[in-house]
Design a protein around this motif. Structure first.
Motif, mmCIF file in Angstrom:
data_model
loop_
_atom_site.group_PDB
_atom_site.id
_atom_site.type_symbol
_atom_site.label_atom_id
_atom_site.label_comp_id
_atom_site.label_asym_id
_atom_site.label_seq_id
_atom_site.Cartn_x
_atom_site.Cartn_y
_atom_site.Cartn_z
ATOM 1 N N TYR A 123 -4.976 10.104 4.635
ATOM 2 C CA TYR A 123 -5.371 10.712 5.922
ATOM 3 C C TYR A 123 -5.064 12.200 5.865
ATOM 4 C CZ TYR A 123 -5.914 6.404 8.706
ATOM 5 O OH TYR A 123 -6.342 5.220 9.233
ATOM 6 N N ARG A 155 0.831 -1.212 0.000
ATOM 7 C CA ARG A 155 0.000 0.000 0.000
ATOM 8 C C ARG A 155 0.867 1.264 0.000
ATOM 9 N NH1 ARG A 155 0.255 3.064 3.911
ATOM 10 N NH2 ARG A 155 -1.449 4.266 3.048
ATOM 11 N N ARG A 156 0.282 2.326 -0.474
ATOM 12 C CA ARG A 156 0.873 3.663 -0.381
ATOM 13 C C ARG A 156 -0.271 4.666 -0.341
ATOM 14 N NH1 ARG A 156 2.597 0.256 -4.123
ATOM 15 N NH2 ARG A 156 4.435 1.301 -4.955
ATOM 16 N N THR A 157 -0.016 5.817 0.263
ATOM 17 C CA THR A 157 -1.019 6.875 0.296
ATOM 18 C C THR A 157 -1.246 7.408 -1.114
ATOM 19 O OG1 THR A 157 -0.651 7.528 2.584
ATOM 20 C CG2 THR A 157 -1.352 9.271 1.087
ATOM 21 N N VAL A 206 7.114 4.993 0.158
ATOM 22 C CA VAL A 206 8.089 5.738 0.958
ATOM 23 C C VAL A 206 8.743 4.788 1.963
ATOM 24 C CG1 VAL A 206 6.929 7.949 0.582
ATOM 25 C CG2 VAL A 206 6.385 6.601 2.625
ATOM 26 N N MET A 231 -6.618 17.171 -2.057
ATOM 27 C CA MET A 231 -7.328 15.887 -2.001
ATOM 28 C C MET A 231 -8.789 16.066 -1.565
ATOM 29 S SD MET A 231 -4.037 15.855 -1.028
ATOM 30 C CE MET A 231 -3.647 15.520 0.675
ATOM 31 N N ARG A 250 -2.795 10.528 -3.324
ATOM 32 C CA ARG A 250 -3.205 11.940 -3.216
ATOM 33 C C ARG A 250 -3.804 12.472 -4.514
ATOM 34 N NH1 ARG A 250 1.526 11.316 -0.204
ATOM 35 N NH2 ARG A 250 1.265 11.838 1.998
ATOM 36 N N GLY A 299 -4.217 15.017 8.617
ATOM 37 C CA GLY A 299 -3.947 15.308 10.031
ATOM 38 C C GLY A 299 -4.416 16.694 10.437
ATOM 39 N N ARG A 357 10.432 3.133 5.458
ATOM 40 C CA ARG A 357 10.081 2.868 6.854
ATOM 41 C C ARG A 357 11.378 2.625 7.614
ATOM 42 N NH1 ARG A 357 5.658 4.433 5.387
ATOM 43 N NH2 ARG A 357 3.676 3.357 5.698
ATOM 44 N N GLN A 415 -5.617 21.463 1.145
ATOM 45 C CA GLN A 415 -4.980 20.297 0.519
ATOM 46 C C GLN A 415 -5.930 19.819 -0.581
ATOM 47 O OE1 GLN A 415 -2.485 17.673 3.092
ATOM 48 N NE2 GLN A 415 -3.840 18.385 4.706
#
Ligand SMILES: Cc1cc2nc3c(=O)[nH]c(=O)nc-3n(C[C@H](O)[C@H](O)[C@H](O)COP(=O)(O)O)c2cc1C
Length: 251
Positions: A132, A11-13, A171, A69, A15, A134, A173, A67
């Motif tokens: 997400y 998975r990846r975020t 990205v 998104m 946008r 924040g 970790r 943002q």
């Protein structure tokens, strides 16, 4: 359908979303899966606000620091800590709720975040992309106004949802050994920190990030630009006021 391990590891975020809609049946399926998540005492002290309406998304956008998104994804989900519904049930059933305190806020916030993460996994398993935001806890007061959240309800996170229109690189970790402690916490020596952050610091994108921001180290990008003390103190104060206003700091 991909195996759960593949879904989690790959998975990846996302946008950037395509203009394709996410139909109600799919959204309901995802939310139903999310709501199977464990919650404290099975009280389910959370609520989820679905925003599809373009005008409402535009109203929310400035409070997520514009943002893109928010306005580009077909769906925005705001996950809220919510004792309002449970308190009402208690009062109707001759039970006196004692949930006007910080511990209860944490209980409800934990429930909401656990649900949010399961919803995200369910969505990603269906091929959807999520991001997400924040900014929710930064601007909670304004989001409360836009979404008409009553006392007892506090937004804790927001997720944008839609069909991916990008396939970004994953990205980095930290290595698992940096995160895991066996039996008791083993505090980090300077050498450990050097070792664990080395790969992150040496990445081309990290070095680029440092250069673009005119900083000397990657850590300075976090402390001086992305998550500054002055901002943290300012938004902390605002969030504490929200918790007071929403009835979670009575004693
Ligand atoms: C609580 C939370 C808040 C986040 N807020 C934002 C945000 O406001 N904007 C954004 O673009 N990404 C946001 N993200 C996404 C993270 O930047 C992203 O998860 C992280 O860089 C790791 O990337 P990955 O999810 O692709 O592995 C947030 C993630 C979390 C869990």
């Amino acid at each position: 359908m991909a195996d759960i391990s593949d879904i989690l590891l790959n998975r990846r975020t996302i946008r950037k979303y395509s203009s394709e809609t996410v139909d109600d049946k799919l959204l309901n399926d995802i939310l139903s899966m999310g709501c199977r998540t464990s919650t404290t005492g099975n009280m389910q002290v959370y609520s989820i606000i679905i925003t599809r309406d373009e005008a409402k998304k535009k109203e929310l956008a400035p409070f997520h620091f514009n943002q893109k998104m928010i306005t580009e994804a077909p769906i925005t989900l705001t996950f809220c800590a919510d004792f309002n519904r449970f308190n009402k049930w208690c009062k109707l059933r001759d039970a006196e709720p004692g949930y006007d305190n910080f511990l209860s806020f944490m209980t409800a916030a934990i429930d909401a975040l656990l649900i949010a993460q399961t919803v995200c996994i369910a969505a990603e398993a269906k091929g959807l992309g999520i991001c997400y935001l924040g900014t929710t806890t930064y601007m909670a007061q304004k989001i409360i106004e836009v979404l008409k959240l009553p006392k007892g309800v506090v937004p804790v996170t927001t997720v944008t949802l839609g069909w991916p229109d990008e396939f970004p690189e994953q990205v980095d970790r930290l290595p698992l050994s940096a995160i895991i402690h066996n039996e008791v916490y083993k505090d980090y020596s300077d050498e450990d920190i050097e070792m664990f952050y080395k790969e992150k610091e040496q990445r081309k994108d990290s070095q680029q990030f440092v250069k673009e921001n005119n900083k000397n180290t990657l850590a300075q990008v976090f402390t001086d630009i992305r998550y500054k003390k002055a901002d943290n103190l300012y938004f902390s104060k605002m969030l504490l006021q929200v918790l007071k206003d929403q009835g979670y700091m009575e004693y």
